[in-house]
Enzyme design. Sequence first.
Site, PDB file in Angstrom:
ATOM      1  N   GLY A  14       5.912   0.074  -9.240  1.00  0.00           N
ATOM      2  CA  GLY A  14       5.055   1.265  -9.145  1.00  0.00           C
ATOM      3  C   GLY A  14       5.002   1.797  -7.720  1.00  0.00           C
ATOM      4  O   GLY A  14       5.083   3.004  -7.470  1.00  0.00           O
ATOM      5  N   ASP A  74       0.459  -2.864   1.964  1.00  0.00           N
ATOM      6  CA  ASP A  74      -0.487  -3.792   1.332  1.00  0.00           C
ATOM      7  C   ASP A  74      -1.676  -2.953   0.929  1.00  0.00           C
ATOM      8  O   ASP A  74      -2.184  -2.143   1.724  1.00  0.00           O
ATOM      9  CB  ASP A  74      -0.908  -4.939   2.255  1.00  0.00           C
ATOM     10  CG  ASP A  74      -1.521  -6.069   1.430  1.00  0.00           C
ATOM     11  OD1 ASP A  74      -0.805  -6.652   0.600  1.00  0.00           O
ATOM     12  OD2 ASP A  74      -2.725  -6.348   1.586  1.00  0.00           O
TER      13      ASP A  74
HETATM   14  P1  ITT Z   1       4.096  -6.367  -3.003  1.00  0.00           P
HETATM   15  O1  ITT Z   1       3.281  -7.409  -2.295  1.00  0.00           O
HETATM   16  O2  ITT Z   1       5.462  -6.835  -3.409  1.00  0.00           O
HETATM   17  O3  ITT Z   1       4.124  -5.053  -2.257  1.00  0.00           O
HETATM   18  P2  ITT Z   1       1.893  -6.369  -4.878  1.00  0.00           P
HETATM   19  O4  ITT Z   1       1.619  -5.706  -6.194  1.00  0.00           O
HETATM   20  O5  ITT Z   1       1.716  -7.855  -4.798  1.00  0.00           O
HETATM   21  O6  ITT Z   1       3.384  -5.980  -4.398  1.00  0.00           O
HETATM   22  P3  ITT Z   1      -0.355  -5.972  -3.062  1.00  0.00           P
HETATM   23  O7  ITT Z   1      -0.464  -7.397  -2.664  1.00  0.00           O
HETATM   24  O8  ITT Z   1      -0.470  -4.906  -1.997  1.00  0.00           O
HETATM   25  O9  ITT Z   1       1.048  -5.649  -3.767  1.00  0.00           O
HETATM   26  O10 ITT Z   1      -1.418  -5.674  -4.207  1.00  0.00           O
HETATM   27  C1  ITT Z   1      -1.656  -4.373  -4.616  1.00  0.00           C
HETATM   28  C2  ITT Z   1      -2.466  -4.371  -5.904  1.00  0.00           C
HETATM   29  O11 ITT Z   1      -3.554  -3.454  -5.742  1.00  0.00           O
HETATM   30  C3  ITT Z   1      -1.624  -3.865  -7.050  1.00  0.00           C
HETATM   31  O12 ITT Z   1      -1.027  -4.917  -7.771  1.00  0.00           O
HETATM   32  C4  ITT Z   1      -2.654  -3.100  -7.880  1.00  0.00           C
HETATM   33  O13 ITT Z   1      -3.340  -4.002  -8.699  1.00  0.00           O
HETATM   34  C5  ITT Z   1      -3.615  -2.571  -6.823  1.00  0.00           C
HETATM   35  N1  ITT Z   1      -3.221  -1.217  -6.371  1.00  0.00           N
HETATM   36  C6  ITT Z   1      -2.744  -0.880  -5.146  1.00  0.00           C
HETATM   37  N2  ITT Z   1      -2.442   0.425  -5.099  1.00  0.00           N
HETATM   38  C7  ITT Z   1      -2.710   0.918  -6.315  1.00  0.00           C
HETATM   39  C8  ITT Z   1      -2.588   2.197  -6.892  1.00  0.00           C
HETATM   40  O14 ITT Z   1      -2.071   3.220  -6.224  1.00  0.00           O
HETATM   41  N3  ITT Z   1      -2.963   2.357  -8.153  1.00  0.00           N
HETATM   42  C9  ITT Z   1      -3.445   1.327  -8.858  1.00  0.00           C
HETATM   43  N4  ITT Z   1      -3.591   0.093  -8.408  1.00  0.00           N
HETATM   44  C10 ITT Z   1      -3.225  -0.128  -7.129  1.00  0.00           C
END
Ligand code: ITT
Length: 202
Positions: A14, A74
């Site tokens: 995403g 992040d």
């Molecule tokens: P990477 O570490 O590989 O980048 P991740 O999904 O683990 O991927 P994060 O640790 O930054 O990334 O966690 C981000 C979470 O926050 C993500 O899984 C969503 O649940 C939420 N999130 C962040 N941005 C969002 C958005 O634009 N819309 C909806 N949920 C979001």
Amino acid sequence: MTRQRLILATRNAGKITELHAILADAGLDLDLVGADAYPEIPDVKETGVSFAENALLKAHALAQATGLPAVADDSGLCVDVLGGAPGIFSARWAGTHGDDKANLDLLLAQLGDIADEHRAAHFACAAALALPDGTERVVEGRMEGTLRHEPTGTNGFGYDPILQPAGHDVTCAELTPAEKNAISHRGKAFRSLAPVVRELLG
Ligand code: ITT
């Protein structure tokens, strides 16, 4: 001329989709490659206690491992009545990293008795750039809103179906990708980072 390669230090599909659009709209003509292009590089442990720390950890890990500049995101959802949680734990709030549905369902259950006027929340994003020589930059962006009681909409990812941005009467998951990027935490952060990328990468 060969375009400068920039690694997107994330495995979240995403986010990768959004970052391609945001960085292209910001006028950066780069060869953008996701971390999935480097499956041999292990995931970095997100040991930081802030979005900025974790974004820098991810960007440095990919820049060091590939010898190429890397940007990382992040991000997370910060709920006022929960004191800012899930925050940096947003991706694994229900226990399993990246289980968007379980994370969203748990959060809605936790907030079940909370009335509309106490459902303020925001998405936060730290965008980091790291170069192989150790140079680093990090900036942040936010999108304020309120949390719905039920998920609505099918666009986006993560908590998008429950966050209604301030000034809108739909959720993030009902916005088009372009509408979301124009107001989102990720859009704001990476539009701030774009001139820095341009300056450092030429
Ligand atoms: P990477 O570490 O590989 O980048 P991740 O999904 O683990 O991927 P994060 O640790 O930054 O990334 O966690 C981000 C979470 O926050 C993500 O899984 C969503 O649940 C939420 N999130 C962040 N941005 C969002 C958005 O634009 N819309 C909806 N949920 C979001």
